[in-house]
Every structure is written in structure tokens, then in C-alpha cells.
Motif scaffolding. Sequence first.
Motif, PDB file in Angstrom:
ATOM      1  N   MET A  11      25.015   5.650  11.691  1.00  0.00           N
ATOM      2  CA  MET A  11      25.098   4.241  11.277  1.00  0.00           C
ATOM      3  C   MET A  11      26.526   3.871  10.897  1.00  0.00           C
ATOM      4  SD  MET A  11      21.592   3.841   9.046  1.00  0.00           S
ATOM      5  CE  MET A  11      22.026   2.168   8.539  1.00  0.00           C
ATOM      6  N   ILE A  12      27.200   4.788  10.200  1.00  0.00           N
ATOM      7  CA  ILE A  12      28.592   4.531   9.812  1.00  0.00           C
ATOM      8  C   ILE A  12      29.480   4.411  11.049  1.00  0.00           C
ATOM      9  CG2 ILE A  12      30.628   5.527   8.676  1.00  0.00           C
ATOM     10  CD1 ILE A  12      28.728   6.777   6.624  1.00  0.00           C
ATOM     11  N   THR A  13      29.259   5.315  12.017  1.00  0.00           N
ATOM     12  CA  THR A  13      30.049   5.298  13.253  1.00  0.00           C
ATOM     13  C   THR A  13      29.841   4.007  14.024  1.00  0.00           C
ATOM     14  OG1 THR A  13      29.879   7.709  13.435  1.00  0.00           O
ATOM     15  CG2 THR A  13      30.516   6.504  15.421  1.00  0.00           C
ATOM     16  N   ILE A  14      28.568   3.596  14.161  1.00  0.00           N
ATOM     17  CA  ILE A  14      28.255   2.350  14.872  1.00  0.00           C
ATOM     18  C   ILE A  14      28.886   1.161  14.160  1.00  0.00           C
ATOM     19  CG2 ILE A  14      26.386   0.774  15.490  1.00  0.00           C
ATOM     20  CD1 ILE A  14      24.626   3.267  15.957  1.00  0.00           C
ATOM     21  N   THR A  15      28.817   1.167  12.818  1.00  0.00           N
ATOM     22  CA  THR A  15      29.393   0.068  12.029  1.00  0.00           C
ATOM     23  C   THR A  15      30.903  -0.012  12.241  1.00  0.00           C
ATOM     24  OG1 THR A  15      27.684   0.317  10.330  1.00  0.00           O
ATOM     25  CG2 THR A  15      29.689  -0.882   9.721  1.00  0.00           C
ATOM     26  N   ILE A  16      31.565   1.152  12.241  1.00  0.00           N
ATOM     27  CA  ILE A  16      33.016   1.179  12.441  1.00  0.00           C
ATOM     28  C   ILE A  16      33.379   0.640  13.823  1.00  0.00           C
ATOM     29  CG2 ILE A  16      35.010   2.704  12.740  1.00  0.00           C
ATOM     30  CD1 ILE A  16      33.801   4.496  10.559  1.00  0.00           C
ATOM     31  N   PHE A  17      32.643   1.086  14.850  1.00  0.00           N
ATOM     32  CA  PHE A  17      32.912   0.614  16.208  1.00  0.00           C
ATOM     33  C   PHE A  17      32.650  -0.890  16.331  1.00  0.00           C
ATOM     34  CE2 PHE A  17      32.750   5.085  17.683  1.00  0.00           C
ATOM     35  CZ  PHE A  17      33.857   5.059  18.514  1.00  0.00           C
ATOM     36  N   ALA A  18      31.597  -1.364  15.687  1.00  0.00           N
ATOM     37  CA  ALA A  18      31.261  -2.783  15.732  1.00  0.00           C
ATOM     38  C   ALA A  18      32.357  -3.611  15.067  1.00  0.00           C
ATOM     39  CB  ALA A  18      29.920  -3.031  15.055  1.00  0.00           C
ATOM     40  N   LEU A  19      32.812  -3.146  13.902  1.00  0.00           N
ATOM     41  CA  LEU A  19      33.882  -3.854  13.194  1.00  0.00           C
ATOM     42  C   LEU A  19      35.168  -3.852  14.012  1.00  0.00           C
ATOM     43  CD1 LEU A  19      33.329  -2.603   9.523  1.00  0.00           C
ATOM     44  CD2 LEU A  19      32.914  -4.914  10.401  1.00  0.00           C
ATOM     45  N   ALA A  20      35.471  -2.710  14.619  1.00  0.00           N
ATOM     46  CA  ALA A  20      36.682  -2.611  15.445  1.00  0.00           C
ATOM     47  C   ALA A  20      36.595  -3.541  16.648  1.00  0.00           C
ATOM     48  CB  ALA A  20      36.881  -1.167  15.903  1.00  0.00           C
ATOM     49  N   PHE A  21      35.414  -3.585  17.254  1.00  0.00           N
ATOM     50  CA  PHE A  21      35.215  -4.433  18.438  1.00  0.00           C
ATOM     51  C   PHE A  21      35.390  -5.907  18.088  1.00  0.00           C
ATOM     52  CE2 PHE A  21      32.368  -6.980  21.121  1.00  0.00           C
ATOM     53  CZ  PHE A  21      32.904  -6.686  22.364  1.00  0.00           C
ATOM     54  N   PHE A  22      34.727  -6.351  17.021  1.00  0.00           N
ATOM     55  CA  PHE A  22      34.822  -7.760  16.642  1.00  0.00           C
ATOM     56  C   PHE A  22      36.216  -8.109  16.126  1.00  0.00           C
ATOM     57  CE2 PHE A  22      30.120  -7.330  16.366  1.00  0.00           C
ATOM     58  CZ  PHE A  22      29.805  -8.337  17.260  1.00  0.00           C
ATOM     59  N   SER A  23      36.884  -7.140  15.518  1.00  0.00           N
ATOM     60  CA  SER A  23      38.265  -7.371  15.089  1.00  0.00           C
ATOM     61  C   SER A  23      39.160  -7.571  16.303  1.00  0.00           C
ATOM     62  CB  SER A  23      38.773  -6.180  14.261  1.00  0.00           C
ATOM     63  OG  SER A  23      38.041  -6.049  13.063  1.00  0.00           O
ATOM     64  N   PHE A  24      38.897  -6.784  17.354  1.00  0.00           N
ATOM     65  CA  PHE A  24      39.685  -6.892  18.583  1.00  0.00           C
ATOM     66  C   PHE A  24      39.461  -8.254  19.238  1.00  0.00           C
ATOM     67  CE2 PHE A  24      40.836  -5.795  22.991  1.00  0.00           C
ATOM     68  CZ  PHE A  24      42.096  -5.266  22.740  1.00  0.00           C
ATOM     69  N   ILE A  25      38.209  -8.702  19.239  1.00  0.00           N
ATOM     70  CA  ILE A  25      37.902 -10.032  19.781  1.00  0.00           C
ATOM     71  C   ILE A  25      38.652 -11.102  18.990  1.00  0.00           C
ATOM     72  CG2 ILE A  25      36.095 -11.782  20.025  1.00  0.00           C
ATOM     73  CD1 ILE A  25      35.851  -9.707  22.141  1.00  0.00           C
ATOM     74  N   LEU A  26      38.665 -10.952  17.673  1.00  0.00           N
ATOM     75  CA  LEU A  26      39.355 -11.918  16.816  1.00  0.00           C
ATOM     76  C   LEU A  26      40.850 -11.917  17.109  1.00  0.00           C
ATOM     77  CD1 LEU A  26      39.182 -13.939  14.483  1.00  0.00           C
ATOM     78  CD2 LEU A  26      39.451 -12.028  12.887  1.00  0.00           C
ATOM     79  N   LEU A  62      35.783 -11.196  29.084  1.00  0.00           N
ATOM     80  CA  LEU A  62      34.664 -11.845  29.766  1.00  0.00           C
ATOM     81  C   LEU A  62      33.533 -12.202  28.798  1.00  0.00           C
ATOM     82  CD1 LEU A  62      34.456  -9.816  33.103  1.00  0.00           C
ATOM     83  CD2 LEU A  62      35.277 -12.157  32.764  1.00  0.00           C
ATOM     84  N   LEU A  63      33.543 -11.605  27.607  1.00  0.00           N
ATOM     85  CA  LEU A  63      32.530 -11.936  26.594  1.00  0.00           C
ATOM     86  C   LEU A  63      32.799 -13.295  25.970  1.00  0.00           C
ATOM     87  CD1 LEU A  63      32.284  -8.473  24.784  1.00  0.00           C
ATOM     88  CD2 LEU A  63      30.668  -9.431  26.446  1.00  0.00           C
ATOM     89  N   ILE A  64      34.058 -13.771  26.043  1.00  0.00           N
ATOM     90  CA  ILE A  64      34.416 -15.038  25.406  1.00  0.00           C
ATOM     91  C   ILE A  64      35.026 -16.042  26.384  1.00  0.00           C
ATOM     92  CG2 ILE A  64      34.744 -14.006  23.121  1.00  0.00           C
ATOM     93  CD1 ILE A  64      37.738 -13.946  23.677  1.00  0.00           C
ATOM     94  N   GLY A  65      35.262 -15.627  27.621  1.00  0.00           N
ATOM     95  CA  GLY A  65      35.873 -16.535  28.578  1.00  0.00           C
ATOM     96  C   GLY A  65      35.631 -16.076  30.003  1.00  0.00           C
ATOM     97  N   SER A  66      36.311 -16.709  30.942  1.00  0.00           N
ATOM     98  CA  SER A  66      36.127 -16.393  32.356  1.00  0.00           C
ATOM     99  C   SER A  66      37.248 -15.485  32.858  1.00  0.00           C
ATOM    100  CB  SER A  66      36.116 -17.684  33.186  1.00  0.00           C
ATOM    101  OG  SER A  66      37.399 -18.290  33.169  1.00  0.00           O
ATOM    102  N   GLU A  67      37.021 -14.880  34.015  1.00  0.00           N
ATOM    103  CA  GLU A  67      38.026 -14.008  34.623  1.00  0.00           C
ATOM    104  C   GLU A  67      39.298 -14.785  34.936  1.00  0.00           C
ATOM    105  OE1 GLU A  67      38.461 -10.940  38.448  1.00  0.00           O
ATOM    106  OE2 GLU A  67      36.562 -11.944  38.019  1.00  0.00           O
ATOM    107  N   ASP A  68      39.149 -15.995  35.476  1.00  0.00           N
ATOM    108  CA  ASP A  68      40.311 -16.799  35.827  1.00  0.00           C
ATOM    109  C   ASP A  68      41.114 -17.160  34.583  1.00  0.00           C
ATOM    110  OD1 ASP A  68      41.555 -17.928  38.215  1.00  0.00           O
ATOM    111  OD2 ASP A  68      41.250 -19.865  37.245  1.00  0.00           O
ATOM    112  N   THR A  69      40.426 -17.442  33.472  1.00  0.00           N
ATOM    113  CA  THR A  69      41.127 -17.753  32.225  1.00  0.00           C
ATOM    114  C   THR A  69      41.931 -16.552  31.752  1.00  0.00           C
ATOM    115  OG1 THR A  69      39.403 -19.329  31.562  1.00  0.00           O
ATOM    116  CG2 THR A  69      40.865 -18.521  29.834  1.00  0.00           C
TER     117      THR A  69
END
Length: 209
Positions: A11-26, A62-69
Motif C-alpha cells: 500500500m505504501i509503495t502504491i501510494t508513493i507511485f500514485a503521488l509521484a505520478f500525479f506530481s509529474f502530471i502537475l 495523452l492522459l490530459i491532452g492529445s498527441e498533436d498537442t
Amino acid sequence: MIDGFLQIIGMITITIFALAFFSFILILIIGYVLLKKNKLIFPNLALFLMDSFHSILLRIFLLIGSEDTFYRVGIEFYNKYYENAFKKTKKRVLILPHCLRDTKCPAKLTPNGVECIFCNRCKIGDIIKVAKENGYKVYIVPGSTFLKRILKEEKPEAVFGVACNRDLFYGMNMLSRKGIPSQGQPLLRDGCINTLVDVDELITRLKSL
């Protein structure tokens, strides 16, 4: 007891990866906003990521925009990052796509690309004249493979390219990995025939860089 401990670790590992992923998106979103405001956030780190991990960045984008963008953002980034370095160079080439030609263009394809005869059927002749006045050697090419040959034979200090978003991004990415400053002008309309570029903007940039 061991199973419970492993579940906690999981659970800790998944939480860390999730936080890292959303931080990267931000960070991607913030970086895009700043880029639009003509600012770069951690430019050298951003260059390393764009050069080395563009395929991963594309999948995330691609999770937040298009390939062309994504390609347009990448082009904007490379333009901004290399602008000052580009201005310091002297031996430059301008790469134009042959699809900018009129469909009845009488120019012939040669080993050096299409040789414009300035028939005034399209705007390529006007672009070439301005480019040469500003120190560019111009190539009208039928495909991206020509670029590699031009780099090998001409060994330019900098490259200005005009192409569709996808081809332009990958061309600038390749040049960046070789340490060659580049600038790019995306086509307004692509499709490999009767394409369109903002000629006035292109000419302005060729004069100002």
C-alpha cells in the motif's frame, strides 16, 4: 503477520507511485502554462527529459491532452530553449517540405532535394530569397531522411525546419540529442499535399533570429 506487513508495504509503495505520478502530471501542466508565458521551469532538466524520455512523456501527456498537442508543446519548448544559442550561429540551413509546392510545380527533384525555379506558383521562392539574404542554405526535401544526409554533408551549426507537428518534433528532438540548436515552424495545414505555412511569420522569424 508477514502477510499483513507485506500488504502495508504494498500500500505504501502504491501510494508513493500514485503521488509521484500525479506530481509529474502537475509539473507537466505547470510547465506548459509557464511555457505559454515564455518561461521555462528547470530548463536543463526539462531538456534531458524531452530528449531522452519523450515516448514516456507522450504516454503520460495523452492522459490530459492529445498527441498533436504534445508535439506542439515540444516544438514550443525546443524553440524557446534553443533560441539564444541559435542566434549565435552562422552556418545555418533551412529545411522546407516539398509539399508546400503548388501541385503543378515544374521544379525537379535532384540529389539535393527539389530545386526551386522561382515560378511564383507558390510562396517557396519568396521564403528562399529571404532565407538566403539572412545566411541560410535552403533545402526543399521530400522526406525526413534527407535531413540526416544534410547534417552529414553540410555539418551546419544550426537548423531551421518547417514541417507538420509530428515530423518537426522528432526532427528537433534528434537535433537536440546531437547538440545542434534548432528552430521550427509548424505547418498550418498538413496532409502531404497543398500544405500551408504562415509565410509572414516564417519570414519574420528568419530575419529576427
